[in-house]
Design an enzyme around this catalytic site. Structure first.
Site, short mmCIF file in Angstrom:
data_model
loop_
_atom_site.label_atom_id
_atom_site.label_comp_id
_atom_site.label_asym_id
_atom_site.label_seq_id
_atom_site.Cartn_x
_atom_site.Cartn_y
_atom_site.Cartn_z
N CYS A 2 -11.29 -5.02 10.31
CA CYS A 2 -11.64 -6.32 10.85
C CYS A 2 -12.39 -7.16 9.81
O CYS A 2 -13.00 -6.63 8.89
CB CYS A 2 -12.54 -6.24 12.09
SG CYS A 2 -11.93 -5.12 13.34
N GLY A 102 -16.34 -2.47 12.30
CA GLY A 102 -16.84 -1.10 12.23
C GLY A 102 -16.58 -0.36 13.53
O GLY A 102 -15.78 -0.82 14.36
N GLU A 488 5.67 1.81 4.07
CA GLU A 488 4.61 0.99 4.66
C GLU A 488 5.04 -0.45 4.91
O GLU A 488 4.57 -1.09 5.84
CB GLU A 488 3.31 1.05 3.86
CG GLU A 488 3.34 0.43 2.49
CD GLU A 488 2.01 0.56 1.75
OE1 GLU A 488 0.96 0.66 2.39
OE2 GLU A 488 2.04 0.56 0.50
N HIS A 504 13.61 24.25 0.20
CA HIS A 504 12.91 25.13 1.13
C HIS A 504 12.78 24.50 2.52
O HIS A 504 11.84 24.80 3.25
CB HIS A 504 11.53 25.51 0.57
CG HIS A 504 11.64 26.30 -0.70
ND1 HIS A 504 12.13 27.58 -0.73
CD2 HIS A 504 11.36 25.96 -1.99
CE1 HIS A 504 12.15 28.01 -1.98
NE2 HIS A 504 11.69 27.04 -2.76
C1 G6P Z 1 -5.14 1.19 2.73
C2 G6P Z 1 -4.27 0.29 1.89
C3 G6P Z 1 -3.70 1.08 0.71
C4 G6P Z 1 -4.83 1.70 -0.09
C5 G6P Z 1 -5.72 2.57 0.79
C6 G6P Z 1 -6.99 2.97 0.07
O1 G6P Z 1 -4.37 2.13 3.40
O2 G6P Z 1 -3.22 -0.25 2.65
O3 G6P Z 1 -2.96 0.21 -0.12
O4 G6P Z 1 -4.29 2.46 -1.12
O5 G6P Z 1 -6.14 1.84 1.94
O6 G6P Z 1 -7.75 1.82 -0.14
P1 G6P Z 1 -8.77 1.60 -1.31
O7 G6P Z 1 -9.29 0.22 -1.09
O8 G6P Z 1 -9.83 2.66 -1.16
O9 G6P Z 1 -8.03 1.74 -2.60
#
Ligand code: G6P
Length: 608
Positions: A2, A102, A488, A504
């Protein structure tokens, strides 16, 4: 996740709130809302769906008069996306209004207690508890009510709060969810992240855990949980607001893919001095480096994939054992880390809840923690012992591209530095690798310029049900990222497999026409990979190969080949990922998907 925003000043609040929210939509986009004090009461408009629904309902905010307000864009955790569950949330007599980013972990317990005291709830959210709890403790002093509520809440929160009988004030508070404050020329703003306020100010104040903010149109005050005043200094944001605009590209994702050459240069160049790698921010002497017994890399999503790639680089080059773990797993498995372990946490946002928790756990266990982070001043950047920034600039598309690319570069530099310090890489080897890094941006650009070929190929697979990505060693790591990119944003099921493992079990899923993308960039593994490709093609698979220019042999086993230019064997992922990103992107475009904001996802994952 959010996004929250708030404004208090001399201008009409709602248009500013909507503008801020439009830059936070990457944090969640299943519903949105704003609440503004109109001079008499607090008005609220909220709605399920993208921000544009809210903009239409309020005529871009113009229909809502008032100069103090809060806004929210949501990624549902408690309660489905709906008008009712959208934020802001009121107490019963609508005199206190809250936006929240949060999760309140003990909300059920609190809700039960409040219900016993006669409070009626209208939503399924954890946030509504905060509004009622504030009401319960409010005796005319907002600050007191907020600190009391803070003592009762467990979990994470960044809150924006307005009390109707203190309409000249806007309150905000945070714990484990990001929050910044900025002074504009006609007022003050709060937000979850910098892009929301950049149009109005470049000087922002990062709020720390359990700090409370009280804003008026002309003043800012900060308090700790004991209601004592604290001093805070602004940080100057140097990057440009245009970096967060689409700049003529159809999607942020495409624009960000095109920014990869620059992200490489910016991450790499400042760290090369006199032919050596110089990472001042590492804060480690040569002896410290030589004393590392183990590297533990912890991250989520694509950052985890970048870490997984670097395992091969650290181990191959520097001969330091590396473990790579998903942050959500690491923190609950009683990890073996101590002061001889270097923990490297990787994060684009610097706010990912699991990664942040892993960092704290590692520090508790005595390990030195190095953060590889993109967002300057983010929680991970501030809490890590040392931080090495990836200079990719703001990334907006949910599916990461340039930040991932910059993470790889930072990790290569680190591995090269460690290898050289340990004597495992000599000056000549170092010079050659630096030279290879120097040409990488041009090579990436060249691959990007081949995008039409990939688009044409992708268009043949718009109706695919399953796609497999296979590779060995470092190419397995790239397969994982290629597979994630595709699934995604296009919603096509895909899996990455270590090529030798396919037989496998998973090979039973191959049928006539199934697309298998094979990555072969490691010369010593060409033959093994070609055998795996033949195994799937004899079972009807269509084989797409991504390989080095010299490997024309592959054409015997592949139906379609994308060649990448020659580079150091440890850097091939930086090139092989480009056609895979483009493939995912064009499939998603061809299927009419919302490329920059895929369903159910958010860019900054600040919940566990
Ligand atoms: C989300 C985003 C990803 C990213 C992951 C970790 O899932 O869609 O693209 O790799 O969070 O985020 P960070 O900000 O810790 O790299």
């Amino acid at each position: 996740m959010c996004g929250i925003v708030g404004y208090i000043g001399n201008q009409q609040a709602a248009p500013i709130l909507l503008d801020g929210l439009s830059r936070l939509e990457y944090r969640g986009y299943d519903s949105a809302g704003v609440a503004v004090y109109n001079g008499e009461v607090i008005d609220m408009v909220k709605s399920k769906g993208r921000l544009k629904v809210l903009s239409e309902l309020t005529h871009d905010g113009e229909k809502l008069p008032g100069t103090v307000g809060i806004g929210h864009t949501r990624w549902a955790t408690h309660g489905s996306p709906s008008d009712m569950n959208a934020h802001p949330h009121f107490n019963e007599d609508r005199s206190i209004v809250v936006v929240h980013n949060g999760i309140i972990e003990n909300y059920l317990k609190l809700k039960k207690k409040l219900e016993k005291r006669g409070y009626a709830f209208v939503s399924e959210t954890d946030t509504e508890v905060i509004a009622h709890l504030l009401d319960y403790y409010y005796k005319g002093n907002p600050l007191q009510a907020i600190t009391k509520v803070m003592h009762r809440m467990e979990g994470s929160y960044a809150l924006g709060i307005i009390f109707q009988d203190h309409p000249e004030e806007l309150y905000a508070v945070r714990k484990d969810s990001p929050l910044i404050v900025g002074k504009t020329k006609d007022g003050n703003v709060i937000a979850s992240d910098v892009p929301a306020v950049l149009k109005y100010t470049r000087d922002v104040i990062f709020i720390e855990n359990e700090e409370i903010v009280r804003l008026t149109d002309s003043s800012m005050e900060f308090f700790n949980v004991d209601e004592e005043t604290i001093e805070k200094e602004p940080v100057r944001i140097e990057w440009d607001v245009n970096a967060a605009e689409k700049g003529g590209f159809e999607h942020f994702m495409l624009k960000e893919m095109y920014e990869q050459p620059k992200a490489i240069i910016d991450t790499f160049s400042p760290r090369i001095k006199n032919g050596q790698i110089c990472i001042e921010e590492l804060g480690m002497s040569d002896d410290d480096i030589r004393a590392i017994k183990k590297i533990m890399i912890v991250a989520c999503g694509s950052a985890y994939h970048a870490g997984f790639t670097s395992k091969y680089v650290f181990e191959g080059l520097a001969r330091i054992p590396v473990e790579v773990d998903l942050a959500s797993e690491f923190r609950y498995r009683d990890p073996i880390v101590d002061k001889e372990t270097l923990v490297v946490v990787i994060s684009q946002s610097g706010e990912t809840a699991d990664t942040l928790a892993a960092l704290r756990e590692s520090k508790k266990r005595g390990a030195r923690v190095l953060g590889i982070v993109n967002v300057v001043g983010s929680s991970i950047a501030r809490e890590a012992d040392n931080v090495m920034y990836t200079w990719a600039g703001p990334e907006i598309a949910v599916a990461t591209t340039k930040a991932y690319t910059a993470q790889l570069i930072a990790l290569y530099l680190l591995a090269m530095k460690f290898a050289h310090t340990k004597g495992a890489l000599d000056d000549r080897g170092m010079a050659e690798m630096i030279e290879d890094l120097r040409v990488l941006p041009t090579q990436v650009e060249m691959l990007l310029n081949n995008k039409h070929k990939i688009q044409k190929f992708a268009n043949r697979y718009l109706a695919a049900k399953d796609v497999f990505f296979i590779g060995r060693g470092i190419d397995y790591a790239i397969s994982m990222e290629g597979s994630l990119k595709l699934k995604e944003i296009s919603y096509i099921h895909s899996e990455a497999y270590a090529a030798g493992e396919l037989k496998h079990g998973t090979i039973s899923l191959i049928e006539e026409g199934t697309l298998v993308t094979s990555v072969l960039t490691q010369k010593e593994l060409y033959k093994k990979m070609i055998s795996n490709m033949v195994e799937v093609s004899t079972r009807g698979a269509f084989v797409l190969a991504v390989t080095n220019e010299d490997n024309t042999e592959v054409e015997k086993a592949a139906d379609y080949v994308v060649y990448i230019p020659e580079t150091n064997k440890y850097f091939t992922n930086s090139l092989a990922i480009i056609p895979l990103q483009l493939f995912g992107y064009y499939i998603a475009v061809g299927r009419g998907c919302d490329v920059d904001k895929p369903r159910n996802l958010a860019k900054s994952v600040t919940v566990e």
